[in-house]
Design a protein around this motif. Structure first.
Motif, PDB file in Angstrom:
ATOM      1  N   LYS A  75       0.833  -1.212   0.000  1.00  0.00           N
ATOM      2  CA  LYS A  75       0.000   0.000   0.000  1.00  0.00           C
ATOM      3  C   LYS A  75       0.864   1.258   0.000  1.00  0.00           C
ATOM      4  CE  LYS A  75      -3.297   2.520   2.906  1.00  0.00           C
ATOM      5  NZ  LYS A  75      -3.958   2.563   4.238  1.00  0.00           N
ATOM      6  N   LEU A  76       1.924   1.264   0.806  1.00  0.00           N
ATOM      7  CA  LEU A  76       2.797   2.438   0.883  1.00  0.00           C
ATOM      8  C   LEU A  76       3.483   2.688  -0.456  1.00  0.00           C
ATOM      9  CD1 LEU A  76       3.960   4.651   2.726  1.00  0.00           C
ATOM     10  CD2 LEU A  76       5.847   3.098   3.237  1.00  0.00           C
ATOM     11  N   ALA A  77       3.924   1.626  -1.117  1.00  0.00           N
ATOM     12  CA  ALA A  77       4.566   1.776  -2.433  1.00  0.00           C
ATOM     13  C   ALA A  77       3.572   2.360  -3.427  1.00  0.00           C
ATOM     14  CB  ALA A  77       5.080   0.421  -2.918  1.00  0.00           C
ATOM     15  N   TRP A 106      -3.493  14.911  -0.048  1.00  0.00           N
ATOM     16  CA  TRP A 106      -3.096  13.631  -0.647  1.00  0.00           C
ATOM     17  C   TRP A 106      -1.632  13.324  -0.325  1.00  0.00           C
ATOM     18  CZ3 TRP A 106      -6.151   9.964  -2.325  1.00  0.00           C
ATOM     19  CH2 TRP A 106      -5.642   8.919  -3.120  1.00  0.00           C
ATOM     20  N   LYS A 107      -0.815  14.354  -0.366  1.00  0.00           N
ATOM     21  CA  LYS A 107       0.605  14.175  -0.058  1.00  0.00           C
ATOM     22  C   LYS A 107       0.810  13.987   1.454  1.00  0.00           C
ATOM     23  CE  LYS A 107       5.165  16.118  -1.073  1.00  0.00           C
ATOM     24  NZ  LYS A 107       5.906  17.185  -1.794  1.00  0.00           N
ATOM     25  N   TYR A 108       0.043  14.707   2.250  1.00  0.00           N
ATOM     26  CA  TYR A 108       0.167  14.633   3.710  1.00  0.00           C
ATOM     27  C   TYR A 108      -0.132  13.229   4.208  1.00  0.00           C
ATOM     28  CZ  TYR A 108      -0.571  15.968   8.641  1.00  0.00           C
ATOM     29  OH  TYR A 108      -0.486  16.075  10.011  1.00  0.00           O
ATOM     30  N   GLN A 109      -1.195  12.628   3.691  1.00  0.00           N
ATOM     31  CA  GLN A 109      -1.559  11.298   4.179  1.00  0.00           C
ATOM     32  C   GLN A 109      -0.504  10.257   3.804  1.00  0.00           C
ATOM     33  OE1 GLN A 109      -5.267   9.784   2.675  1.00  0.00           O
ATOM     34  NE2 GLN A 109      -4.622   9.795   0.535  1.00  0.00           N
ATOM     35  N   TYR A 110       0.146  10.450   2.653  1.00  0.00           N
ATOM     36  CA  TYR A 110       1.238   9.543   2.287  1.00  0.00           C
ATOM     37  C   TYR A 110       2.408   9.695   3.257  1.00  0.00           C
ATOM     38  CZ  TYR A 110       5.730   8.421   0.162  1.00  0.00           C
ATOM     39  OH  TYR A 110       7.008   7.981  -0.035  1.00  0.00           O
ATOM     40  N   GLU A 111       2.775  10.943   3.553  1.00  0.00           N
ATOM     41  CA  GLU A 111       3.916  11.181   4.440  1.00  0.00           C
ATOM     42  C   GLU A 111       3.655  10.630   5.844  1.00  0.00           C
ATOM     43  OE1 GLU A 111       4.244  15.386   3.966  1.00  0.00           O
ATOM     44  OE2 GLU A 111       5.600  15.248   2.239  1.00  0.00           O
ATOM     45  N   MET A 112       2.422  10.759   6.322  1.00  0.00           N
ATOM     46  CA  MET A 112       2.095  10.214   7.641  1.00  0.00           C
ATOM     47  C   MET A 112       2.085   8.684   7.616  1.00  0.00           C
ATOM     48  SD  MET A 112       2.050  12.817   9.508  1.00  0.00           S
ATOM     49  CE  MET A 112       1.510  12.086  11.049  1.00  0.00           C
ATOM     50  N   ASP A 116       4.204   6.089   9.824  1.00  0.00           N
ATOM     51  CA  ASP A 116       3.539   5.026  10.575  1.00  0.00           C
ATOM     52  C   ASP A 116       4.217   3.676  10.334  1.00  0.00           C
ATOM     53  OD1 ASP A 116       1.650   6.682  11.729  1.00  0.00           O
ATOM     54  OD2 ASP A 116       0.120   6.293  10.215  1.00  0.00           O
ATOM     55  N   VAL A 117       4.550   3.417   9.083  1.00  0.00           N
ATOM     56  CA  VAL A 117       5.194   2.142   8.740  1.00  0.00           C
ATOM     57  C   VAL A 117       6.572   2.050   9.394  1.00  0.00           C
ATOM     58  CG1 VAL A 117       6.197   0.817   6.831  1.00  0.00           C
ATOM     59  CG2 VAL A 117       3.887   1.757   6.619  1.00  0.00           C
ATOM     60  N   GLU A 118       7.265   3.173   9.459  1.00  0.00           N
ATOM     61  CA  GLU A 118       8.579   3.196  10.106  1.00  0.00           C
ATOM     62  C   GLU A 118       8.482   2.747  11.567  1.00  0.00           C
ATOM     63  OE1 GLU A 118      11.788   6.620  11.485  1.00  0.00           O
ATOM     64  OE2 GLU A 118      10.621   6.959   9.653  1.00  0.00           O
ATOM     65  N   GLY A 281      11.396   4.924  21.722  1.00  0.00           N
ATOM     66  CA  GLY A 281      10.128   5.351  22.291  1.00  0.00           C
ATOM     67  C   GLY A 281       9.891   6.846  22.208  1.00  0.00           C
ATOM     68  N   ASN A 282      10.928   7.650  22.451  1.00  0.00           N
ATOM     69  CA  ASN A 282      10.763   9.104  22.407  1.00  0.00           C
ATOM     70  C   ASN A 282      10.456   9.585  20.991  1.00  0.00           C
ATOM     71  OD1 ASN A 282      11.186   9.585  25.178  1.00  0.00           O
ATOM     72  ND2 ASN A 282      13.402   9.509  24.916  1.00  0.00           N
ATOM     73  N   ALA A 283      11.138   9.016  20.006  1.00  0.00           N
ATOM     74  CA  ALA A 283      10.884   9.397  18.610  1.00  0.00           C
ATOM     75  C   ALA A 283       9.485   8.964  18.187  1.00  0.00           C
ATOM     76  CB  ALA A 283      11.933   8.765  17.696  1.00  0.00           C
ATOM     77  N   PHE A 284       9.097   7.773  18.634  1.00  0.00           N
ATOM     78  CA  PHE A 284       7.762   7.268  18.324  1.00  0.00           C
ATOM     79  C   PHE A 284       6.695   8.181  18.922  1.00  0.00           C
ATOM     80  CE2 PHE A 284       4.294   4.373  19.935  1.00  0.00           C
ATOM     81  CZ  PHE A 284       3.643   4.234  18.720  1.00  0.00           C
ATOM     82  N   TYR A 285       6.899   8.601  20.160  1.00  0.00           N
ATOM     83  CA  TYR A 285       5.897   9.458  20.806  1.00  0.00           C
ATOM     84  C   TYR A 285       5.814  10.821  20.127  1.00  0.00           C
ATOM     85  CZ  TYR A 285       3.128  11.745  24.431  1.00  0.00           C
ATOM     86  OH  TYR A 285       2.149  12.428  25.105  1.00  0.00           O
ATOM     87  N   ALA A 286       6.960  11.358  19.715  1.00  0.00           N
ATOM     88  CA  ALA A 286       6.946  12.628  18.992  1.00  0.00           C
ATOM     89  C   ALA A 286       6.125  12.496  17.701  1.00  0.00           C
ATOM     90  CB  ALA A 286       8.371  13.073  18.673  1.00  0.00           C
ATOM     91  N   HIS A 287       6.270  11.351  17.029  1.00  0.00           N
ATOM     92  CA  HIS A 287       5.477  11.100  15.817  1.00  0.00           C
ATOM     93  C   HIS A 287       3.995  11.001  16.154  1.00  0.00           C
ATOM     94  CE1 HIS A 287       3.793   9.306  12.256  1.00  0.00           C
ATOM     95  NE2 HIS A 287       3.534   8.182  12.900  1.00  0.00           N
ATOM     96  N   LYS A 288       3.657  10.316  17.235  1.00  0.00           N
ATOM     97  CA  LYS A 288       2.252  10.165  17.614  1.00  0.00           C
ATOM     98  C   LYS A 288       1.636  11.510  17.988  1.00  0.00           C
ATOM     99  CE  LYS A 288       0.390   6.822  17.524  1.00  0.00           C
ATOM    100  NZ  LYS A 288      -0.249   6.138  16.368  1.00  0.00           N
ATOM    101  N   LEU A 289       2.407  12.386  18.622  1.00  0.00           N
ATOM    102  CA  LEU A 289       1.901  13.722  18.940  1.00  0.00           C
ATOM    103  C   LEU A 289       1.635  14.516  17.664  1.00  0.00           C
ATOM    104  CD1 LEU A 289       4.031  14.854  22.029  1.00  0.00           C
ATOM    105  CD2 LEU A 289       1.641  14.095  21.996  1.00  0.00           C
TER     106      LEU A 289
END
Length: 611
Positions: A75-77, A106-112, A116-118, A281-289
């Protein structure tokens, strides 16, 4: 007098002639890019049979999504290729403001999605809040409509498919565990309980009662037979096939899931902190915020906003405390509204029905006032229902499930009523407006019914916008003349401080090393929320980090934009028009919403100057 040399003057005139004769670039019609978006979105939608069903469609009706990491990668590809095609096909400078928003989204949802996959092995696969182990059965019961014999065939197929999907999710949970990421112990304890409830009763055990999916299948088969759409022989065949799918496919997958979860319990922490305890964990939380607030606010900034808002709201609470003549401080008032019998329905079936009836009455009353505050109104109906027994939790928060875009399935406001002592009357009115109208039901229904934007925008759900609007709606209802009972108005502030406390506790848990006990203590000292509800809330934050921060951040942004518009437009400010601008483009990241509102302000000013 200086003269321009003749050869220079001729060259200048010639260049001006060329400039004037060269056609100016035309803007790209919205219809052209919208058609492209619709074709792309349809291709994306076809990757998810469950999402198709959510929208009321019967494409791939007998299937359930591929839950594997490989499917995510595919899906990401596809999304990456789609964004590249968009960028090469459409010149951003030639798009209308509305089309630019669609392009950016459309571009924003791809970048997010890429981010998420990361971090995909950081999200807890199984948890008590929104795990697919309960979502799939819930969808089969509530969303998979059986109107014809072929729909029942598809339902039997999906019951079989659900076993495969659960097995895929279990494999992902094992990969997550291998990566050293485990949820708190209580999460798996809840999931075990929920999973066991799904395979308890006929046809799995000798109980007199039926299991939830079997009850649903029997009712749908009986209805087809009553309507004369199948013969008694076909009905019996469907019962046999459904039972076989449940016993041979559904049950083994859940038994394997339960066995693995139980084997993991000794490895889980009883009292963990948040995700910061995990590697990355800190990087993940920053992404979730960022994902939840659609801003670049840091955990420290969000924490401070929460502290400031708690202090401000408590001052408003004191005003109501004094208004009702209560003797004592705010903590004593909290205790009073949290324990006095007058603020609770009986913990009986009659009490549960009274909660549903009164919530419905509030929504019926405010519905009559909506045309005075909104130009765009939803067409879809709304119903208030109790959460199904197999997923009901004491004190868990109420929630909304969207209807279909065509209105054939109404929106549903779901309420957990297993423990009426955790469901105070005082907060009931505000929650009804939050989940119903003018909150989630109104916003999501309007978005789904929009025809001026490409279809993908009608289905977007940015957390800060969606939840921010719903919380804004609770306050708006007061402007609309609701909360006639001062205790219910206090309940509105209880709901708002609840969301402010979330900013403090969510960041405390995941960025500041707070334990569950620390978060419960802060929550208890600063609100009148029932203890059972507080524990359910804190445990929610622990398994879905960041999500709870979107509410207050989104509300504050919408209020900020309204104040800006009021200040800029003065007497020309029209509240109905403002609401239509906010709701008329579907859910948006907050920075794009700000851009849209400022463009509207400029348009109103320009039209005023032309008059």
């Amino acid at each position: 007098m200086n003269r321009i040399p003749l050869h220079f003057g001729l060259a200048l005139i010639f260049s001006l002639f060329l400039a004037c004769s060269k056609p100016m670039p035309e803007t790209i019609p919205d219809s052209e890019i919208n058609s492209w978006f619709d074709a792309e979105y349809e291709e994306l939608l076809q990757m998810s049979p469950l999402q198709l069903t959510t929208q009321g469609r019967k494409d791939r009706y007998g299937e359930i999504d591929d839950m594997s990491e490989a499917a995510e990668d595919k899906k990401l590809a596809w999304m990456e290729e789609s964004v590249a095609e968009m960028e090469s096909k459409f010149d951003y400078k030639l798009l209308s403001p509305q089309a630019k928003v669609s392009y950016d989204l459309w571009k924003y949802q791809y970048e997010m999605e890429k981010k998420d996959v990361e971090f995909r092995r950081m999200n807890y696969v199984f948890n008590q809040m929104g795990g697919l182990h309960t979502m799939i059965p819930t969808m089969l019961i509530n969303f998979h409509k059986v109107d014809e014999a072929s729909d029942m065939t598809a339902l039997v197929s999906r019951i079989k498919e659900s076993g495969r999907a659960i097995n895929q999710l279990l494999e992902r949970a094992k990969l997550q565990t291998a990566a050293g990421v485990r949820p708190p112990k209580f999460a798996y304890e809840y999931v075990i309980q929920q999973s066991k409830a799904l395979i308890q009763g006929q046809p799995f055990t000798d109980d007199k009662s039926n299991a939830p999916l079997w009850t649903d299948a029997l009712a749908k088969i009986e209805n087809l037979e009553k309507e004369g759409k199948i013969t008694p022989e076909q009905a019996e065949e469907f019962r046999t096939n459904a039972m076989d799918a449940l016993v041979s496919n559904f049950k083994p997958a859940y038994e394997e899931l339960i066995a693995w979860l139980e084997s993991e319990l000794p490895n889980l922490e009883e009292s963990p902190t948040g995700v910061s305890r995990h590697e990355m964990g800190n990087a993940f939380y920053a992404h979730k915020l960022k994902s939840s607030t659609t801003t670049d606010l840091t955990a420290d900034q969000i924490h401070q906003i929460g502290l400031d808002e708690v202090k401000r709201i408590q001052q408003e609470m004191l005003v109501i405390k004094d208004q009702v003549g209560f003797e004592g401080d705010l903590k004593a008032f909290f205790k009073f509204v949290n324990s006095d019998p007058q603020f609770f329905f009986p913990n009986t079936d009659e009490g549960r029905q009274a909660y549903l009836d009164e919530s419905t009455a509030f929504l019926d009353e405010i519905k009559q006032k909506l045309p005075d505050y909104f130009g765009i109104l939803p067409k879809a109906d709304l119903v208030v229902k109790r959460v199904e027994a197999f997923r009901e939790q004491d004190g868990a928060p109420q929630h909304y499930n969207q209807g279909t875009p065509d209105g054939t399935r109404p929106g549903t406001y779901y309420v957990h009523l297993s423990d009426m002592n955790a469901m105070p009357k005082s907060t009931m009115e505000g929650v009804a407006y939050h989940e119903g109208s003018p909150g989630h039901h109104m916003q999501i229904s309007i978005a789904q019914e929009l025809e001026s934007v490409p279809k993908f925008r009608t289905q977007m759900g940015f957390n800060a916008y969606v939840e921010g609007w719903a919380l804004y709606s609770e306050a708006l209802a007061k402007e609309m003349g609701q909360y006639k009972n001062p205790y219910y108005d206090f309940g509105r502030l209880v709901n708002e401080i609840w969301r402010a406390i979330r900013l403090v506790t969510d960041t405390g848990l995941h960025a500041k090393g707070w334990s569950e006990a620390d978060a419960i203590k802060y929550f208890s000292e600063n609100s009148s929320i029932a203890p059972g509800a507080i524990q359910a809330e804190v445990r929610r934050y622990m398994v879905i980090p960041g999500q709870a921060t979107g509410y207050k951040i989104g509300m504050l942004k919408i209020q900020e934009l309204r104040k800006l518009a009021e200040a800029e437009l003065g007497e020309k400010f029209d509240l109905k028009a403002f609401h239509d601008v906010v709701l008329g483009g579907g859910a948006l990241p907050l920075d794009i919403l700000e851009r849209v509102v400022k463009e509207w302000i400029a348009e109103v000013k320009a039209s005023e100057q032309l008059q």
